[in-house]
Motif scaffolding. Sequence first.
Motif, PDB file in Angstrom:
ATOM      1  N   LYS A  25      56.993 -62.518 -44.788  1.00 17.61           N
ATOM      2  CA  LYS A  25      57.917 -61.769 -45.652  1.00 17.61           C
ATOM      3  C   LYS A  25      57.455 -60.329 -45.897  1.00 17.61           C
ATOM      4  N   LEU A  26      56.210 -60.021 -45.530  1.00 16.64           N
ATOM      5  CA  LEU A  26      55.708 -58.660 -45.725  1.00 16.64           C
ATOM      6  C   LEU A  26      56.426 -57.709 -44.762  1.00 16.64           C
ATOM      7  N   PRO A  27      56.910 -56.566 -45.266  1.00 18.35           N
ATOM      8  CA  PRO A  27      57.680 -55.654 -44.402  1.00 18.35           C
ATOM      9  C   PRO A  27      56.880 -55.043 -43.252  1.00 18.35           C
ATOM     10  N   VAL A  28      55.569 -54.933 -43.373  1.00 20.91           N
ATOM     11  CA  VAL A  28      54.756 -54.321 -42.309  1.00 20.91           C
ATOM     12  C   VAL A  28      54.358 -55.310 -41.214  1.00 20.91           C
ATOM     13  N   VAL A  29      54.646 -56.591 -41.424  1.00 22.91           N
ATOM     14  CA  VAL A  29      54.271 -57.629 -40.467  1.00 22.91           C
ATOM     15  C   VAL A  29      55.472 -57.967 -39.587  1.00 22.91           C
ATOM     16  N   ASN A  30      55.271 -57.909 -38.266  1.00 22.70           N
ATOM     17  CA  ASN A  30      56.328 -58.304 -37.328  1.00 22.70           C
ATOM     18  C   ASN A  30      56.393 -59.822 -37.213  1.00 22.70           C
ATOM     19  N   GLU A  31      55.209 -60.460 -37.111  1.00 25.46           N
ATOM     20  CA  GLU A  31      55.148 -61.924 -37.035  1.00 25.46           C
ATOM     21  C   GLU A  31      53.754 -62.391 -37.389  1.00 25.46           C
ATOM     22  N   ALA A  32      53.702 -63.503 -38.103  1.00 28.18           N
ATOM     23  CA  ALA A  32      52.418 -64.121 -38.445  1.00 28.18           C
ATOM     24  C   ALA A  32      52.517 -65.614 -38.153  1.00 28.18           C
ATOM     25  N   THR A  33      51.440 -66.153 -37.598  1.00 35.37           N
ATOM     26  CA  THR A  33      51.369 -67.584 -37.314  1.00 35.37           C
ATOM     27  C   THR A  33      50.043 -68.106 -37.842  1.00 35.37           C
ATOM     28  N   VAL A  34      50.107 -69.164 -38.635  1.00 30.54           N
ATOM     29  CA  VAL A  34      48.895 -69.823 -39.124  1.00 30.54           C
ATOM     30  C   VAL A  34      48.846 -71.208 -38.496  1.00 30.54           C
ATOM     31  N   ASP A  35      47.779 -71.478 -37.751  1.00 30.37           N
ATOM     32  CA  ASP A  35      47.569 -72.781 -37.128  1.00 30.37           C
ATOM     33  C   ASP A  35      46.524 -73.525 -37.960  1.00 30.37           C
ATOM     34  N   PHE A  36      46.975 -74.543 -38.667  1.00 30.60           N
ATOM     35  CA  PHE A  36      46.075 -75.287 -39.550  1.00 30.60           C
ATOM     36  C   PHE A  36      44.965 -75.988 -38.773  1.00 30.60           C
ATOM     37  N   MET A  37      45.290 -76.540 -37.617  1.00 29.89           N
ATOM     38  CA  MET A  37      44.302 -77.307 -36.848  1.00 29.89           C
ATOM     39  C   MET A  37      43.124 -76.436 -36.403  1.00 29.89           C
ATOM     40  N   THR A  38      43.398 -75.195 -36.028  1.00 32.33           N
ATOM     41  CA  THR A  38      42.328 -74.302 -35.579  1.00 32.33           C
ATOM     42  C   THR A  38      41.916 -73.311 -36.664  1.00 32.33           C
ATOM     43  N   THR A  39      42.589 -73.348 -37.791  1.00 33.64           N
ATOM     44  CA  THR A  39      42.396 -72.425 -38.928  1.00 33.64           C
ATOM     45  C   THR A  39      42.478 -70.966 -38.480  1.00 33.64           C
ATOM     46  N   LEU A  41      44.747 -67.405 -37.912  1.00 35.71           N
ATOM     47  CA  LEU A  41      45.896 -66.575 -38.261  1.00 35.71           C
ATOM     48  C   LEU A  41      46.068 -65.574 -37.130  1.00 35.71           C
ATOM     49  N   ILE A  42      47.256 -65.538 -36.548  1.00 32.86           N
ATOM     50  CA  ILE A  42      47.582 -64.515 -35.553  1.00 32.86           C
ATOM     51  C   ILE A  42      48.596 -63.595 -36.212  1.00 32.86           C
TER      52      ILE A  42
END
Length: 73
Positions: A25-39, A41-42
């Motif tokens: 939801k942050l305006p400066v972020v194009n896309e964020a992905t959080v993978d719980f299994m590998t902990t 954040l991309i």
Amino acid sequence: MKKKFRLEGLDCANCAAKIENAINKLPVVNEATVDFMTTKLILEADDDKMEEAINASKEVIKKMEPGVNVKKI
């Protein structure tokens, strides 16, 4: 530009989903992905906005999950 981070101390899949949604939801972020299994954040943002996106994302994580440490991979 993409950057990867390790979310040390992330121990809840639901928390990972909430963090991902909030960062997206942050305006400066194009896309964020959080993978719980590998902990992991991309974080994807424009080159000139990346530093701002990183700082804003860290603030979101700190507010939502104070026990999680963000480490650059």
